[in-house]
Design a protein around this motif. Sequence first.
Motif, PDB file in Angstrom:
ATOM      1  N   ALA A 126      13.871  26.341   5.926  1.00  0.00           N
ATOM      2  CA  ALA A 126      12.557  26.228   6.557  1.00  0.00           C
ATOM      3  C   ALA A 126      12.679  25.961   8.053  1.00  0.00           C
ATOM      4  O   ALA A 126      11.873  26.434   8.850  1.00  0.00           O
ATOM      5  CB  ALA A 126      11.755  25.121   5.884  1.00  0.00           C
ATOM      6  N   GLY A 128      15.084  26.998  10.019  1.00  0.00           N
ATOM      7  CA  GLY A 128      15.503  28.235  10.678  1.00  0.00           C
ATOM      8  C   GLY A 128      16.573  28.071  11.740  1.00  0.00           C
ATOM      9  O   GLY A 128      16.586  28.800  12.730  1.00  0.00           O
ATOM     10  N   GLU A 153      18.179  32.348  -0.306  1.00  0.00           N
ATOM     11  CA  GLU A 153      16.821  32.355   0.249  1.00  0.00           C
ATOM     12  C   GLU A 153      16.801  31.768   1.653  1.00  0.00           C
ATOM     13  O   GLU A 153      16.122  32.287   2.552  1.00  0.00           O
ATOM     14  CB  GLU A 153      15.886  31.557  -0.656  1.00  0.00           C
ATOM     15  CG  GLU A 153      15.606  32.221  -1.997  1.00  0.00           C
ATOM     16  CD  GLU A 153      14.764  31.338  -2.904  1.00  0.00           C
ATOM     17  OE1 GLU A 153      14.664  30.123  -2.618  1.00  0.00           O
ATOM     18  OE2 GLU A 153      14.207  31.860  -3.892  1.00  0.00           O
ATOM     19  N   ASN A 157      15.549  33.239   5.255  1.00  0.00           N
ATOM     20  CA  ASN A 157      14.519  32.582   6.057  1.00  0.00           C
ATOM     21  C   ASN A 157      14.962  32.303   7.486  1.00  0.00           C
ATOM     22  O   ASN A 157      14.142  32.273   8.403  1.00  0.00           O
ATOM     23  CB  ASN A 157      14.092  31.269   5.388  1.00  0.00           C
ATOM     24  CG  ASN A 157      13.328  31.511   4.100  1.00  0.00           C
ATOM     25  OD1 ASN A 157      12.694  32.547   3.932  1.00  0.00           O
ATOM     26  ND2 ASN A 157      13.393  30.572   3.181  1.00  0.00           N
ATOM     27  N   ARG A 159      16.811  34.318   9.148  1.00  0.00           N
ATOM     28  CA  ARG A 159      16.609  35.638   9.759  1.00  0.00           C
ATOM     29  C   ARG A 159      17.607  35.944  10.891  1.00  0.00           C
ATOM     30  O   ARG A 159      17.226  36.360  11.984  1.00  0.00           O
ATOM     31  CB  ARG A 159      15.169  35.785  10.290  1.00  0.00           C
ATOM     32  CG  ARG A 159      14.146  35.964   9.182  1.00  0.00           C
ATOM     33  CD  ARG A 159      12.725  36.012   9.734  1.00  0.00           C
ATOM     34  NE  ARG A 159      11.791  36.567   8.787  1.00  0.00           N
ATOM     35  CZ  ARG A 159      11.256  35.913   7.760  1.00  0.00           C
ATOM     36  NH1 ARG A 159      11.591  34.650   7.567  1.00  0.00           N
ATOM     37  NH2 ARG A 159      10.423  36.496   6.936  1.00  0.00           N
ATOM     38  N   LYS A 187      14.190  40.438   4.627  1.00  0.00           N
ATOM     39  CA  LYS A 187      13.563  39.550   5.616  1.00  0.00           C
ATOM     40  C   LYS A 187      14.263  39.638   6.970  1.00  0.00           C
ATOM     41  O   LYS A 187      13.623  39.544   8.017  1.00  0.00           O
ATOM     42  CB  LYS A 187      13.603  38.098   5.122  1.00  0.00           C
ATOM     43  CG  LYS A 187      12.636  37.783   4.002  1.00  0.00           C
ATOM     44  CD  LYS A 187      12.748  36.316   3.624  1.00  0.00           C
ATOM     45  CE  LYS A 187      11.783  35.960   2.499  1.00  0.00           C
ATOM     46  NZ  LYS A 187      11.910  34.525   2.108  1.00  0.00           N
TER      47      LYS A 187
END
Length: 467
Positions: A126, A128, A153, A157, A159, A187
């Motif tokens: 979250a 990042g 995941e 996230n 990225r 993503k």
Amino acid sequence: MMTHSMDETKQHLAAVLSDSDPAARRRAAEELAACTGFAPIAALAAALRDENKGVRDAALRSLSQIGNKNVARAVVEYLADPNITTRNLAAELLMRLREESLEALLPYLYDADQDVRKFVVDILGANGSNDAIPHLIKLLVDPDENVVISAVEALGNVRSESAIPALTKAFNEIGYAKATAAEAIGKIGGTKATDFLLSQISTHIGEPGSDPLVLYALLEAISLIGYDKAFYELCNHLAGVKGKLRRILLHAIIRIGERCTIALDRAQAVKTDLIDALKDRNCSIQVSAVKGLANLEGDDVTAALVEAVNRSEECDSVLTPILEYRGGAFQVMVNLLEAGTITPTKEVISLMGKLVSHIEYAAIPKELIESDGRLLQRAFDAVKGAWGDATEELRAVIVDTLFRLDGDQAVQVLDAIVDEPDPWLRIHVIELLSPLNDRRIPQFIGRFLEDEDEMVRDVAASTLAGR
């Protein structure tokens, strides 16, 4: 920032830790926001476990305001707290701190408790932070499957293209993580990600035993990042795909085509598939089907689009503007309402009101306009027939649409409705008419200025005064 003397700070520390009055503890927690020493931070961290929600919230706000690495160090241990409220407050704070929390979180990636490891992974994803990538990659071999999935995941996230090699390796080597890895790669995007997804789609789409969930994930991922090469390669797969997979493949093609401004030149050939896709439970697939059908002619297409109204808000936002200016849509909608094929919902009746402004009379057979069964009368009757079982919200839409269809006849209908002895019904009709702009409405409401009921008279007077 306001500062406190040492004595004041000590008083606030004592209060937040031991005062029996929760209001005093809350005020002390608020005051400590001005202190950056480790003792005040530790006291505020402890207050995250307070039994009183107001105290906990005040402590969270003060710690967020201080917002340094010492705050992260003080609260990170609460990620393993047995109380879920405390754990969640600590996680929320560590996510607010973002980069400031990284150093405090990293050691907990290797905690003996897999739930703690997973919690930390989720927070890092979250936040990042690129600096977390090497540590997240190490957890792709964690003994706990949930931690591995969360690490995949989280890498998506963050990225960063630097995570693509690790994610493609996870896709190839970890069977239970394939779908999640495909989503994560989608993503991140970029040429490497796109080329990998396309190669895997080509491999899996031709294998009879391929896991459909993995293939769906690959197609959804490519739909988000694919470019013109992906559009044409996916089109080439259409001939060999059937069923649910065909819907998803078309969804990906249409989404990529829209982004790359490439028209689907074979839309007519897949018309039946697109109509079928309108019934899919996935809102995104519905929207793609609407876009694929938008430029196709025919009453069968129009009927399918009309029948799709009110399936989802996301779909309606795209569908309504298309139908509003689609030739023949009004006539098709009237036919379907009369046949009971579609339900007179708020969305359907509202759309009919919009459509009446765009009727192309030149395209309507003469007998439908001039005969006793003329189109507007049929539409009026269909809308009026929905009144009996309608909710208050729907009745407001019905009244508006009746006036759009035939204002004089709408007044007659309302005359019959308000002829009932119940004054609340008359008030309700006045309120329904209040926001409308038809020229007949002020005169109609004016009748009630002489009503036998005082409340009806007052509502009518205030409504007219506000117009």
